[in-house]
Design a protein around this motif. Sequence first.
Motif, PDB file in Angstrom:
ATOM      1  N   GLN A 157       0.824  -1.306  -0.051  1.00  0.00           N
ATOM      2  CA  GLN A 157      -0.093  -0.209  -0.018  1.00  0.00           C
ATOM      3  C   GLN A 157       0.922   1.421   0.065  1.00  0.00           C
ATOM      4  OE1 GLN A 157      -3.443  -0.128   2.584  1.00  0.00           O
ATOM      5  NE2 GLN A 157      -2.963  -2.307   3.031  1.00  0.00           N
ATOM      6  N   THR A 272     -12.942   0.321  -5.686  1.00  0.00           N
ATOM      7  CA  THR A 272     -12.091   1.061  -4.736  1.00  0.00           C
ATOM      8  C   THR A 272     -10.738   0.519  -4.591  1.00  0.00           C
ATOM      9  OG1 THR A 272     -14.208   1.446  -3.510  1.00  0.00           O
ATOM     10  CG2 THR A 272     -11.892   2.004  -2.342  1.00  0.00           C
ATOM     11  N   THR A 275      -8.736   1.426  -7.783  1.00  0.00           N
ATOM     12  CA  THR A 275      -8.276   2.939  -8.117  1.00  0.00           C
ATOM     13  C   THR A 275      -7.010   2.945  -7.138  1.00  0.00           C
ATOM     14  OG1 THR A 275     -10.750   3.286  -8.498  1.00  0.00           O
ATOM     15  CG2 THR A 275      -9.432   5.175  -7.732  1.00  0.00           C
ATOM     16  N   GLU A 276      -7.141   2.500  -5.955  1.00  0.00           N
ATOM     17  CA  GLU A 276      -6.180   2.878  -5.007  1.00  0.00           C
ATOM     18  C   GLU A 276      -4.764   2.310  -5.653  1.00  0.00           C
ATOM     19  OE1 GLU A 276      -6.979   0.874  -1.549  1.00  0.00           O
ATOM     20  OE2 GLU A 276      -8.642   2.512  -0.923  1.00  0.00           O
ATOM     21  N   CYS A 277      -4.817   1.070  -6.114  1.00  0.00           N
ATOM     22  CA  CYS A 277      -3.493   0.623  -6.826  1.00  0.00           C
ATOM     23  C   CYS A 277      -3.035   1.450  -8.137  1.00  0.00           C
ATOM     24  CB  CYS A 277      -3.856  -0.673  -7.212  1.00  0.00           C
ATOM     25  SG  CYS A 277      -4.019  -2.030  -5.693  1.00  0.00           S
ATOM     26  N   SER A 279      -3.583   4.614  -8.602  1.00  0.00           N
ATOM     27  CA  SER A 279      -3.142   5.947  -8.138  1.00  0.00           C
ATOM     28  C   SER A 279      -1.644   5.681  -7.558  1.00  0.00           C
ATOM     29  CB  SER A 279      -3.975   6.536  -6.819  1.00  0.00           C
ATOM     30  OG  SER A 279      -3.947   5.844  -5.657  1.00  0.00           O
ATOM     31  N   ARG A 340      -4.864  -7.589  -3.409  1.00  0.00           N
ATOM     32  CA  ARG A 340      -4.358  -6.541  -3.783  1.00  0.00           C
ATOM     33  C   ARG A 340      -3.430  -6.664  -4.923  1.00  0.00           C
ATOM     34  NH1 ARG A 340      -4.236  -2.045  -1.491  1.00  0.00           N
ATOM     35  NH2 ARG A 340      -5.400  -2.755   0.372  1.00  0.00           N
TER      36      ARG A 340
END
Length: 440
Positions: A157, A272, A275-277, A279, A340
């Motif tokens: 992360q 979600t 999108t996080e990955c 970014s 992830r």
Amino acid sequence: MVSSPVDHVINGVFACRSCDQWCLLLMCGSSQFSRCSSDSAAADHMTNFFSWFDFLDHLMREAPEVLAVKLAQCVHQLWLVDVVQPQLQHTCENVVLVSTSVLCAAVRLVQSSVLLDQLVRFLLKTHPLTHLLLQRCDHISDQISMVSLSLVDELLQKPHRDILDILVLSFLQSRSYLSPPAAGQEDRHTETNEDSDDLEEDPFFFSDSLLSDSEMLLPPLSSSSSAPPPPSVPGSAADVINSFLCLVPVQVRSAQLLQEGGYESYVHDAHTLVTECQSLSLSWDWPLTLPPPSSSSSSSSGELQEFFEGHLLKVLFDRLGRVLEQPYELNLQLTAVLSRLSAFNHPLLHEYLLNPYIHLSHCCRSLFSVLVRLMGELVQRIQQVSNLTDRLLNARRHLLGLEHNTGLEHLTLLRGLIVLEEFCKELAAIAFVKLPLDQQ
């Protein structure tokens, strides 16, 4: 604007001290990095440590680069090398558990890029230690395995390109997991690894009949859409999604018993996560297309080199193969890491983790092939469970907090089965979100 106490400290000390003097002053507080002197003071010591760590992290974000780098190097030596490394290499499992937990929390909290650099250098570029930490994702102690997987999850992360390069991408770059015919189109029923006889004995492998027509539909792109569902063409997005949904045999699915949603219920969370990955990886200049498979996979002696998926994927796949006999909480952490990794928008990760139709080379495995073998084992093991539907319903109700009294017999197996069902739906949702609309 009111300045924070940290701002006052930074501004005041920067004005009167050199870089070396400032580092010396700060690291005089390095007793916070030392071992706790007594068990009774452990809580206070931990609070003081993280307060000090947070202060240094904030300072390194605001400080001139030369000072921030110097401080980060001091943290690396005085804490990571002098204190944490001996603890990680300790023979006492409790010491290993505590030190790994502290590292996990530190990685979660860190925001300074220079301090993150030092953490990545320590965790992933110190060879004996890196190998040890990854091995502990498959430790005999479930607690140590859990916290080690959590550490990997926290690292994934963080906005640091080296993390994925070192842990996964460097091993996939040659694409030597593909057999030579992989350049052509593969039939959806084509075997995906060398041990084809075992897979062909699995009656649930690629069995479209396991889903009714309604179960195989993709979620509508809009509520007003009345168009017929897209055809499930081999290799299309619909086919990829249905391949993951078809993995779990109908007779062991339990979500519908409590009227829970299908994979559509995971689409929002998958969006979600993806999108996080995305970014995180925007600045990493990842390729948009797959590299050509390596034309030479031979060693200097002329012998064919076998593909190695890397220490991380090895322990993840090994663990995934034992989902039916592992604690529920451990399975959740394991599948969270795999989800992830699957959500990152790198073509190699997408091919290796989310493409059911790649033709694998000799003795190679992918996420899908591991799941296929696991379903074959599942079919064998459920033969020993009487009243399977009722037991599954009770186990799922118990996990949801709706049932407080449940039998202990086959409980680990049943929970593992539920995790598998939900994991396959989650992977289908991630594939749906990631694949371009023109393929859907």
